[in-house]
Scaffold this motif. Sequence first.
Motif, PDB file in Angstrom:
ATOM      1  N   ALA A  55       0.835  -1.202   0.000  1.00 12.13           N
ATOM      2  CA  ALA A  55       0.000   0.000   0.000  1.00 12.13           C
ATOM      3  C   ALA A  55       0.869   1.249   0.000  1.00 12.13           C
ATOM      4  O   ALA A  55       2.092   1.187   0.170  1.00 12.13           O
ATOM      5  N   LYS A  56       0.209   2.380  -0.179  1.00 11.82           N
ATOM      6  CA  LYS A  56       0.899   3.667  -0.186  1.00 11.82           C
ATOM      7  C   LYS A  56       0.021   4.695   0.522  1.00 11.82           C
ATOM      8  O   LYS A  56      -1.161   4.459   0.780  1.00 11.82           O
ATOM      9  N   GLY A  57       0.625   5.844   0.831  1.00 11.57           N
ATOM     10  CA  GLY A  57      -0.138   6.904   1.481  1.00 11.57           C
ATOM     11  C   GLY A  57       0.534   7.385   2.750  1.00 11.57           C
ATOM     12  O   GLY A  57       1.704   7.068   3.019  1.00 11.57           O
ATOM     13  N   THR A  58      -0.203   8.144   3.537  1.00 12.73           N
ATOM     14  CA  THR A  58       0.363   8.747   4.743  1.00 12.73           C
ATOM     15  C   THR A  58      -0.595   8.624   5.928  1.00 12.73           C
ATOM     16  O   THR A  58      -1.810   8.505   5.760  1.00 12.73           O
ATOM     17  N   VAL A  59       0.001   8.664   7.106  1.00  6.55           N
ATOM     18  CA  VAL A  59      -0.746   8.761   8.363  1.00  6.55           C
ATOM     19  C   VAL A  59      -0.172   9.944   9.134  1.00  6.55           C
ATOM     20  O   VAL A  59       1.051  10.073   9.256  1.00  6.55           O
ATOM     21  N   LYS A  60      -1.052  10.793   9.636  1.00  3.28           N
ATOM     22  CA  LYS A  60      -0.626  11.911  10.477  1.00  3.28           C
ATOM     23  C   LYS A  60      -1.191  11.710  11.876  1.00  3.28           C
ATOM     24  O   LYS A  60      -2.375  11.411  12.043  1.00  3.28           O
ATOM     25  N   ILE A  61      -0.322  11.869  12.864  1.00  7.25           N
ATOM     26  CA  ILE A  61      -0.689  11.649  14.260  1.00  7.25           C
ATOM     27  C   ILE A  61      -0.552  12.960  15.020  1.00  7.25           C
ATOM     28  O   ILE A  61       0.452  13.670  14.872  1.00  7.25           O
ATOM     29  N   SER A  62      -1.558  13.267  15.823  1.00 11.49           N
ATOM     30  CA  SER A  62      -1.517  14.485  16.633  1.00 11.49           C
ATOM     31  C   SER A  62      -2.003  14.165  18.046  1.00 11.49           C
ATOM     32  O   SER A  62      -3.008  13.468  18.223  1.00 11.49           O
ATOM     33  N   HIS A  63      -1.282  14.665  19.047  1.00  6.77           N
ATOM     34  CA  HIS A  63      -1.651  14.434  20.447  1.00  6.77           C
ATOM     35  C   HIS A  63      -1.415  15.722  21.235  1.00  6.77           C
ATOM     36  O   HIS A  63      -0.273  16.142  21.449  1.00  6.77           O
ATOM     37  N   TYR A  64      -2.523  16.341  21.637  1.00 10.15           N
ATOM     38  CA  TYR A  64      -2.428  17.540  22.470  1.00 10.15           C
ATOM     39  C   TYR A  64      -2.458  17.125  23.932  1.00 10.15           C
ATOM     40  O   TYR A  64      -3.403  16.470  24.398  1.00 10.15           O
ATOM     41  N   SER A  65      -1.410  17.493  24.673  1.00  8.30           N
ATOM     42  CA  SER A  65      -1.329  17.200  26.097  1.00  8.30           C
ATOM     43  C   SER A  65      -1.916  18.374  26.878  1.00  8.30           C
ATOM     44  O   SER A  65      -1.365  19.486  26.860  1.00  8.30           O
TER      45      SER A  65
ATOM     46  N   VAL B 278       0.861  21.270  25.139  1.00  8.32           N
ATOM     47  CA  VAL B 278       1.730  21.097  23.972  1.00  8.32           C
ATOM     48  C   VAL B 278       1.091  20.076  23.039  1.00  8.32           C
ATOM     49  O   VAL B 278       0.497  19.093  23.497  1.00  8.32           O
ATOM     50  N   THR B 279       1.214  20.313  21.730  1.00  6.33           N
ATOM     51  CA  THR B 279       0.735  19.351  20.738  1.00  6.33           C
ATOM     52  C   THR B 279       1.927  18.652  20.097  1.00  6.33           C
ATOM     53  O   THR B 279       2.818  19.304  19.538  1.00  6.33           O
ATOM     54  N   TYR B 280       1.937  17.338  20.180  1.00  3.67           N
ATOM     55  CA  TYR B 280       2.991  16.530  19.576  1.00  3.67           C
ATOM     56  C   TYR B 280       2.465  15.941  18.259  1.00  3.67           C
ATOM     57  O   TYR B 280       1.318  15.480  18.192  1.00  3.67           O
ATOM     58  N   THR B 281       3.296  15.958  17.247  1.00  4.95           N
ATOM     59  CA  THR B 281       2.866  15.461  15.935  1.00  4.95           C
ATOM     60  C   THR B 281       3.921  14.538  15.331  1.00  4.95           C
ATOM     61  O   THR B 281       5.108  14.616  15.662  1.00  4.95           O
ATOM     62  N   SER B 282       3.462  13.691  14.442  1.00  2.00           N
ATOM     63  CA  SER B 282       4.369  12.850  13.660  1.00  2.00           C
ATOM     64  C   SER B 282       3.667  12.419  12.382  1.00  2.00           C
ATOM     65  O   SER B 282       2.433  12.494  12.274  1.00  2.00           O
TER      66      SER B 282
ATOM     67  N   GLY C 133       7.627  15.668  15.190  1.00  2.00           N
ATOM     68  CA  GLY C 133       7.677  17.072  15.567  1.00  2.00           C
ATOM     69  C   GLY C 133       8.459  17.290  16.851  1.00  2.00           C
ATOM     70  O   GLY C 133       8.846  16.332  17.536  1.00  2.00           O
ATOM     71  N   PRO C 134       8.698  18.559  17.209  1.00  2.00           N
ATOM     72  CA  PRO C 134       9.457  18.886  18.423  1.00  2.00           C
ATOM     73  C   PRO C 134       8.856  18.238  19.671  1.00  2.00           C
ATOM     74  O   PRO C 134       7.646  18.259  19.878  1.00  2.00           O
ATOM     75  N   GLY C 135       9.729  17.648  20.476  1.00  2.00           N
ATOM     76  CA  GLY C 135       9.307  17.048  21.735  1.00  2.00           C
ATOM     77  C   GLY C 135       8.774  15.643  21.628  1.00  2.00           C
ATOM     78  O   GLY C 135       8.516  14.989  22.645  1.00  2.00           O
ATOM     79  N   GLY C 136       8.600  15.143  20.403  1.00  2.00           N
ATOM     80  CA  GLY C 136       8.060  13.801  20.218  1.00  2.00           C
ATOM     81  C   GLY C 136       9.110  12.727  20.430  1.00  2.00           C
ATOM     82  O   GLY C 136      10.309  13.013  20.513  1.00  2.00           O
ATOM     83  N   PRO C 137       8.689  11.468  20.523  1.00  2.00           N
ATOM     84  CA  PRO C 137       9.635  10.369  20.744  1.00  2.00           C
ATOM     85  C   PRO C 137      10.523  10.152  19.520  1.00  2.00           C
ATOM     86  O   PRO C 137      10.083  10.338  18.384  1.00  2.00           O
ATOM     87  N   PRO C 138      11.764   9.747  19.732  1.00  2.00           N
ATOM     88  CA  PRO C 138      12.695   9.536  18.611  1.00  2.00           C
ATOM     89  C   PRO C 138      12.441   8.195  17.926  1.00  2.00           C
ATOM     90  O   PRO C 138      13.258   7.273  18.012  1.00  2.00           O
TER      91      PRO C 138
END
Length: 237
Positions: free
Chosen positions: A108-118, A123-127, A151-156
Amino acid sequence: MGVVGRNDTHSTNSPEDTVISSLSPRARKASAVAAALAVTAVLGATAVAATDDHGKGGKQEVAAVRGSAEFMLPYYPDDDVRSFTFDAEAAPYSNPQPGIPTGLPTDAKGTVKISHYSAERKVTYTSEARVDCLVTGPHTATLTAVVTKVGPGGPPNVGKRLGFSVHDGGKDGGPGRSHDRVGFSWNGVNLDPKGKGQPEELPVGTCMAPAPYAPVTKGGYTVHHAELPQMPGQGKR
């Protein structure tokens, strides 16, 4: 002595041409119309057969999951805002691998965007992640995607594969009444218990995800189901 006006060369006319030339002008016209109708009928039958073999307009149905939604964790209510955005589409047999030169029907192909506002940290973390596998059933799907950006502050975790599941509950019943659900491969699932030691999170295989356990609270998803296609070169059974 030869006959005046006679052509001594061999005629190239076919028997059909000879018969038609002997007809009256009106009969020749009727014969031409009948022939044209016969050709049209044959072409029409061929087009219908092609449509029957390949589906609508010769195109095969393609599985897909699209949409964006917020959801809640039923086992951990809080004020955080979590959301997934999917734009995933099947691309069967498009990713050759060692020992699997044809690729897989679940490619398959495409993208997934993840957002988590704490709410606690404000702070909102994105990937973002690249889809590599998708399989569907009626109203349901599982897919996996490899993280490409954090995004900034997210897990490596760039390069890590994540699993997702989606239940498309159909038309929503109004604000706050979505019947869609999602699931994902972290936060308490996909663990390897080790007796007295702390469980470790296991790697996620392609298209692996838990059941969609988290209810959608805003937005929604659409799952377009399609059967997995046969391997290239195999005939119909």
